[in-house]
Scaffold this active site. Structure first.
Site, PDB file in Angstrom:
ATOM      1  N   LYS B  67       6.043  -4.034  62.956  1.00 12.40           N
ATOM      2  CA  LYS B  67       5.818  -3.308  61.706  1.00 12.40           C
ATOM      3  C   LYS B  67       5.396  -1.852  61.912  1.00 12.40           C
ATOM      4  O   LYS B  67       5.616  -1.006  61.036  1.00 12.40           O
ATOM      5  CB  LYS B  67       4.773  -4.027  60.870  1.00 12.40           C
ATOM      6  N   SER B 322       9.077 -11.222  66.631  1.00 16.31           N
ATOM      7  CA  SER B 322       8.629 -10.127  65.766  1.00 16.31           C
ATOM      8  C   SER B 322       7.142  -9.829  65.835  1.00 16.31           C
ATOM      9  O   SER B 322       6.738  -8.693  65.600  1.00 16.31           O
ATOM     10  CB  SER B 322       9.022 -10.447  64.322  1.00 16.31           C
TER      11      SER B 322
END
Lengths: 338, 338
Positions: B67, B322
């Site tokens: 992110k 991720s």
């Protein structure tokens, strides 16, 4: 702390079991069989440590620890006739899995003598790589006698976990890699047990840059190396007591001279500090690290280190995260149930 | 499975929110602020999967997830006047920490609206990076209204977690890196939620090599994307139910067209398969992976994938891991107490 002018760190005047040439040979021999492991860093951890830290993540190595380097160097150096009879070792852990895997890669049998108290995940690793498991009692005498019997029965070659030229040379390749990846490192902190890893790391690093500081990290409950350094001779202990199951061996006659001459200092930490470091590795680095692998970070964070001259003279510190084979349940218990 | 002749994957004819140029600009903008994460592989896992897998480990990224790429691209793209008023976002997790960290790096305030049920380790991350935490109720309506109030009160710029050109372009840099690290990859598997990551990955990868297959991995309890693909329009769900706390958002109007056109297929897996994959990541890769980060591996191991034409046509598969922000207790509970 040892002399920092470089005069005490020359490897030219003394014959050690390995040298930069044998370590470079090892690198050429094992490169097809091992991972080049990544170096991780974390500004969050650096902020706590007050130094720039570079984690050489041998927990991501094949079989989960640096041991495959020494094992594959030893096993691929055998001639075909020697190799055909297989190999044998006794080990409670990462060396066992590494020998099983290296033997599998070479296509020869591996007989692994394992004491009954070995961690489950490490035994699973031996099984995963097809090692022939032979159980022994916990005592080193039992392990050695079972190992000897297997040698006699099969003609298998003993692959020593640390007190051997090929093992030491193989472990030294981690140092070559780290200094290729982060050439500006001025200090390397290495877990110490039998001394195979730190001997290889020190011999390679000091040959490349004699001013590099080599510090050992040792658990308080198995601090034979610190006692040996202080006494100027190999000291062994009647028993050991530490969570770091990979750091319970004592120095050998081939590793002691290197530790005596080339290791600048030994930082002793208690199990609580090791668990704190494991927690930090898990929560911030996102890496599963076994107690023996977390001890380098524990050493960096210790008061002993922060009060030493080495702390003031160090700026960029390489930490060898030696392995990652820890049962999750054990990690959870030790981190949150203490 | 979508057309494999490349004709369906041209990005030339359609205006998407981002493209290879905006993604390369993002890479230049964010490189000083983010890690180039390593790619890990494991022959043990490959043997189980029957394919060569390359794990792009964004769990080692700053703040523990990809992110920061989108957040830092968004925040460093602001002009000084916009930036001076700070930024705001609402997020239960990794985007929150990423915005807090990116704002800290830029030296501006970050207001983070967090629902009361957010995982503790993710809230800790926001705190660690100095984000100003504002609690909201769990509902998306409450989160959005609190966020709007903060915007009105402070003039802060909203940093959207996915439905924004700069966010998508930033996330796309993970794909540029992966293809630099392992150019021979023919398939990339990406977790899907709001679609920011997969949009960026797909736009970059298909621009570099139109024949690369992009597969999404989605939890069964939040399979709005799979339903959207099947319906040919954005579908949202009345509620979601999955352990993958990072994969509960729905597609936006900027991510949907990319998912519709460039994502070859969506593999839906249940929570049990996600937990199996987390266990494998921990035990074999030695990496702490959150449920959303393990879903790519779960997809590769699924029967749905093994029975698809994509399985037969894939050989070297990149998996975007991720993020790694998982409370150890949660990991332990989900792995061994189920």
């Amino acid at each position: 702390m040892g002399s920092r002018d470089g005069s005490g760190v020359s490897t030219g005047g003394q014959d050690y079991a390995a040298d930069i040439d044998s370590i470079r040979e090892a690198q050429a021999r094992i490169t097809p069989h091992v991972h080049r492991t990544p170096v991780l860093s974390s500004t969050s951890i650096d902020a706590v440590a007050g130094k720039q830290l570079f984690f050489k993540c041998e927990c991501f190595q094949k079989a989960g620890a640096f041991k495959i380097r020494g094992a594959s160097n030893s096993i691929f150096a055998l001639d075909d006739e020697q190799a055909s009879k297989g190999v044998v070792t006794h080990s409670s852990g990462n060396h066992a899995a590494a020998v099983a895997l290296a033997a599998k890669l070479r296509g020869i049998p591996a007989h692994i003598v394992i004491p009954k108290n070995a961690p489950a995940c490490k035994v699973d690793n031996v099984r995963r790589y097809g090692g022939n498991i032979i159980w022994s009692d916990v005592s080193i005498e039992s392990r050695e006698s079972v190992c000897k019997r297997v040698q006699e029965e099969t003609g298998a070659v003993l692959v020593h976990p640390f007190n051997n030229k090929y093992t030491i040379s193989g472990q030294g390749t981690v140092s070559l890699e780290l200094l290729e990846q982060v050439p500006e490192i001025d200090t390397i902190i290495v877990p110490i047990s039998g001394g195979g890893l730190i001997s290889g790391v020190a011999l390679a690093a000091k040959a490349i840059n004699p001013s590099i500081r080599i510090l050992a990290a040792e658990p308080k409950g198995a601090d034979d190396s610190a006692q040996s350094k202080a006494a100027g001779k190999i000291i062994t202990l009647p028993s050991t007591n530490t969570i770091a199951d990979g750091l319970r061996a004592f120095l050998g006659d081939l590793t002691w001279p290197v530790v005596r001459d080339l290791v600048d200092d030994i930082i002793v930490v208690d199990d609580n500090a090791i668990v704190d470091a494991m927690k930090m590795c898990y929560e911030i680095l996102k890496v599963a690290v076994e107690p023996s692998g977390a001890i380098g970070l524990a050493a960096v964070m210790s008061d002993e280190f922060k009060q030493s001259s080495a702390w003031h003279e160090s700026s960029k510190i390489g930490i060898i995260v030696s392995g990652g084979n820890v049962d999750l349940g054990v990690l959870w218990e030790s981190l949150y149930k203490r």
